[in-house]
Design a protein around this motif. Sequence first.
Motif, PDB file in Angstrom:
ATOM      1  N   GLY A 160      14.746  18.393   9.571  1.00 42.65           N
ATOM      2  CA  GLY A 160      16.013  18.019  10.193  1.00 42.65           C
ATOM      3  C   GLY A 160      16.099  16.533  10.475  1.00 42.65           C
ATOM      4  N   PHE A 161      15.004  15.965  10.954  1.00 45.53           N
ATOM      5  CA  PHE A 161      14.910  14.529  11.201  1.00 45.53           C
ATOM      6  C   PHE A 161      15.092  13.764   9.894  1.00 45.53           C
ATOM      7  N   ALA A 162      14.428  14.224   8.834  1.00 50.35           N
ATOM      8  CA  ALA A 162      14.505  13.541   7.544  1.00 50.35           C
ATOM      9  C   ALA A 162      15.920  13.564   6.976  1.00 50.35           C
ATOM     10  N   LEU A 163      16.597  14.692   7.081  1.00 50.47           N
ATOM     11  CA  LEU A 163      17.948  14.800   6.530  1.00 50.47           C
ATOM     12  C   LEU A 163      18.899  13.796   7.174  1.00 50.47           C
ATOM     13  N   ALA A 164      18.715  13.554   8.462  1.00 52.96           N
ATOM     14  CA  ALA A 164      19.624  12.659   9.176  1.00 52.96           C
ATOM     15  C   ALA A 164      19.261  11.192   9.020  1.00 52.96           C
ATOM     16  N   CYS A 165      17.966  10.881   8.923  1.00 55.76           N
ATOM     17  CA  CYS A 165      17.534   9.484   9.057  1.00 55.76           C
ATOM     18  C   CYS A 165      16.789   8.903   7.860  1.00 55.76           C
ATOM     19  N   LEU A 166      16.255   9.737   6.979  1.00 56.65           N
ATOM     20  CA  LEU A 166      15.344   9.216   5.959  1.00 56.65           C
ATOM     21  C   LEU A 166      15.983   8.208   4.999  1.00 56.65           C
ATOM     22  N   PRO A 167      17.211   8.397   4.536  1.00 53.67           N
ATOM     23  CA  PRO A 167      17.783   7.370   3.646  1.00 53.67           C
ATOM     24  C   PRO A 167      17.814   5.980   4.279  1.00 53.67           C
ATOM     25  N   GLN A 168      18.200   5.904   5.560  1.00 52.52           N
ATOM     26  CA  GLN A 168      18.232   4.606   6.239  1.00 52.52           C
ATOM     27  C   GLN A 168      16.825   4.039   6.420  1.00 52.52           C
ATOM     28  N   VAL A 202      15.731  23.949   6.582  1.00 49.35           N
ATOM     29  CA  VAL A 202      16.799  23.692   7.546  1.00 49.35           C
ATOM     30  C   VAL A 202      18.088  23.300   6.826  1.00 49.35           C
ATOM     31  N   ALA A 203      17.966  22.565   5.723  1.00 48.00           N
ATOM     32  CA  ALA A 203      19.153  22.161   4.963  1.00 48.00           C
ATOM     33  C   ALA A 203      19.893  23.377   4.413  1.00 48.00           C
ATOM     34  N   ILE A 204      19.154  24.350   3.888  1.00 50.80           N
ATOM     35  CA  ILE A 204      19.792  25.563   3.361  1.00 50.80           C
ATOM     36  C   ILE A 204      20.339  26.417   4.498  1.00 50.80           C
ATOM     37  N   GLN A 205      19.650  26.435   5.640  1.00 47.43           N
ATOM     38  CA  GLN A 205      20.209  27.114   6.808  1.00 47.43           C
ATOM     39  C   GLN A 205      21.611  26.595   7.105  1.00 47.43           C
ATOM     40  N   ALA A 206      21.741  25.268   7.124  1.00 55.57           N
ATOM     41  CA  ALA A 206      23.038  24.665   7.437  1.00 55.57           C
ATOM     42  C   ALA A 206      24.093  25.082   6.420  1.00 55.57           C
ATOM     43  N   LYS A 207      23.721  25.131   5.137  1.00 54.24           N
ATOM     44  CA  LYS A 207      24.673  25.537   4.098  1.00 54.24           C
ATOM     45  C   LYS A 207      25.081  27.000   4.265  1.00 54.24           C
ATOM     46  N   LEU A 208      24.123  27.850   4.588  1.00 49.05           N
ATOM     47  CA  LEU A 208      24.427  29.265   4.790  1.00 49.05           C
ATOM     48  C   LEU A 208      25.345  29.467   5.991  1.00 49.05           C
ATOM     49  N   ILE A 209      25.072  28.727   7.058  1.00 55.31           N
ATOM     50  CA  ILE A 209      25.920  28.838   8.247  1.00 55.31           C
ATOM     51  C   ILE A 209      27.327  28.331   7.938  1.00 55.31           C
ATOM     52  N   GLU A 210      27.416  27.220   7.219  1.00 52.98           N
ATOM     53  CA  GLU A 210      28.726  26.684   6.843  1.00 52.98           C
ATOM     54  C   GLU A 210      29.512  27.681   6.000  1.00 52.98           C
ATOM     55  N   GLU A 256       4.680   8.140   0.234  1.00 57.33           N
ATOM     56  CA  GLU A 256       4.575   9.457  -0.391  1.00 57.33           C
ATOM     57  C   GLU A 256       5.054  10.450   0.657  1.00 57.33           C
ATOM     58  N   LEU A 257       6.224  11.036   0.432  1.00 56.14           N
ATOM     59  CA  LEU A 257       6.922  11.796   1.461  1.00 56.14           C
ATOM     60  C   LEU A 257       6.612  13.288   1.379  1.00 56.14           C
ATOM     61  N   THR A 258       6.311  13.864   2.534  1.00 52.54           N
ATOM     62  CA  THR A 258       6.228  15.315   2.683  1.00 52.54           C
ATOM     63  C   THR A 258       7.299  15.728   3.680  1.00 52.54           C
ATOM     64  N   ILE A 259       8.208  16.595   3.250  1.00 49.61           N
ATOM     65  CA  ILE A 259       9.303  17.055   4.100  1.00 49.61           C
ATOM     66  C   ILE A 259       9.137  18.557   4.294  1.00 49.61           C
ATOM     67  N   ALA A 260       8.963  18.975   5.529  1.00 50.02           N
ATOM     68  CA  ALA A 260       8.717  20.395   5.792  1.00 50.02           C
ATOM     69  C   ALA A 260       8.901  20.645   7.283  1.00 50.02           C
ATOM     70  N   THR A 261       8.621  21.866   7.704  1.00 47.07           N
ATOM     71  CA  THR A 261       8.613  22.139   9.136  1.00 47.07           C
ATOM     72  C   THR A 261       7.386  21.484   9.760  1.00 47.07           C
ATOM     73  N   GLY A 268       0.809  -1.206   0.000  1.00 39.88           N
ATOM     74  CA  GLY A 268       0.000   0.000   0.000  1.00 39.88           C
ATOM     75  C   GLY A 268       0.844   1.258   0.000  1.00 39.88           C
ATOM     76  N   VAL A 269       0.164   2.369  -0.144  1.00 38.76           N
ATOM     77  CA  VAL A 269       0.791   3.686  -0.136  1.00 38.76           C
ATOM     78  C   VAL A 269       0.613   4.306   1.243  1.00 38.76           C
ATOM     79  N   VAL A 270       1.677   4.902   1.758  1.00 41.04           N
ATOM     80  CA  VAL A 270       1.623   5.604   3.038  1.00 41.04           C
ATOM     81  C   VAL A 270       2.006   7.058   2.795  1.00 41.04           C
ATOM     82  N   LYS A 271       1.086   7.952   3.080  1.00 44.68           N
ATOM     83  CA  LYS A 271       1.367   9.387   2.962  1.00 44.68           C
ATOM     84  C   LYS A 271       1.897   9.861   4.311  1.00 44.68           C
ATOM     85  N   VAL A 272       3.190  10.144   4.355  1.00 44.59           N
ATOM     86  CA  VAL A 272       3.853  10.394   5.632  1.00 44.59           C
ATOM     87  C   VAL A 272       4.649  11.690   5.577  1.00 44.59           C
TER      88      VAL A 272
END
Length: 299
Positions: A100-108, A224-232, A123-128, A91-95
């Motif tokens: 920040g959580f997704a960037l660290a853990c989603l690939p695994q 959050v990902a772009i925040q990290a790049k800007l800070i870096e 079906e992934l939604t990534i946002a605040t 089945g399909v799961v809309k999640v």
Amino acid sequence: MRRLTLPQIEAFYWTVTLGSVQKAADKIGLSQPALSLRLKEFELGVGAPVFERSHRKMTPNRRGLDMIKRAREILDAVDGLGGSAAQSVAGVVKVGFAEGFALACLPQIIERLHSRYSDVHPELTIATSSSMEPALEDGRIDLAFLVEPREVEGFTYVYLGLQPTAWVASSAAASAYASPVTPNGLARDRVISNQPGTIGYGQVIRWFASEGLQPAHLDICSSVAIQAKLIEAGTGIGILPTKMIEPELEAGRLKILDTFPPVQPVAIFLVHREEALTPASKALVECVTDTLGETGYLL
């Protein structure tokens, strides 16, 4: 509406199933007083007693009996559905995932999901978290892993753990700060934050407010990902989830600032409607919780 932890749910389930606090404590591997404390916390989370208590035993009352099936469903989602069941789950799961959580853990998480349940398709939604809550409430997503969600009637909130966060700067910028860094020491520096109404923005504002201050230069970024790049890149400093930026920390591109007061961790919850989760949703929850345990993402 519930705000419960998995250990509390487990304590409730095994006490009812085995008919004894001591047997449940032995099953879970706790002392009897520790299990009794979890049961009290469970009832506080539910908002009402779930047991009839006597000198010799505890038996579930009407509310407790009504909740036992739901508790088993949640534990099944965490413990796994078994090999033969896994083959038939589809089945399909809309999640939704907090970014920040997704960037660290989603690939695994997705790799584990594909390995165990090849016919479950997310079906992934990534946002605040704040921007995903309306989508969860109107049914555009089935479940979400959110940071400090607001409580809404008709939803279940399962506490997963604490996400550590900290003030972060580029390596070059960090060398200019004396330890510990205080709100007064950062008030005139350029700060990069999520938009107003988000958890990250609230963390920044509350930290400065602890000394009655506001940041003089506050840039807003929705990612959050772009925040990290800007800070870096040295364009500012900000508060970020520390697990999300572990590669940058290990490579020396970012550094955590020693601040006073320290930045408090934030709570991560699994949020879904009170109706039973589908088998496909349970499969995804299982893969998320297993990944969290393996990576040590949460405190």
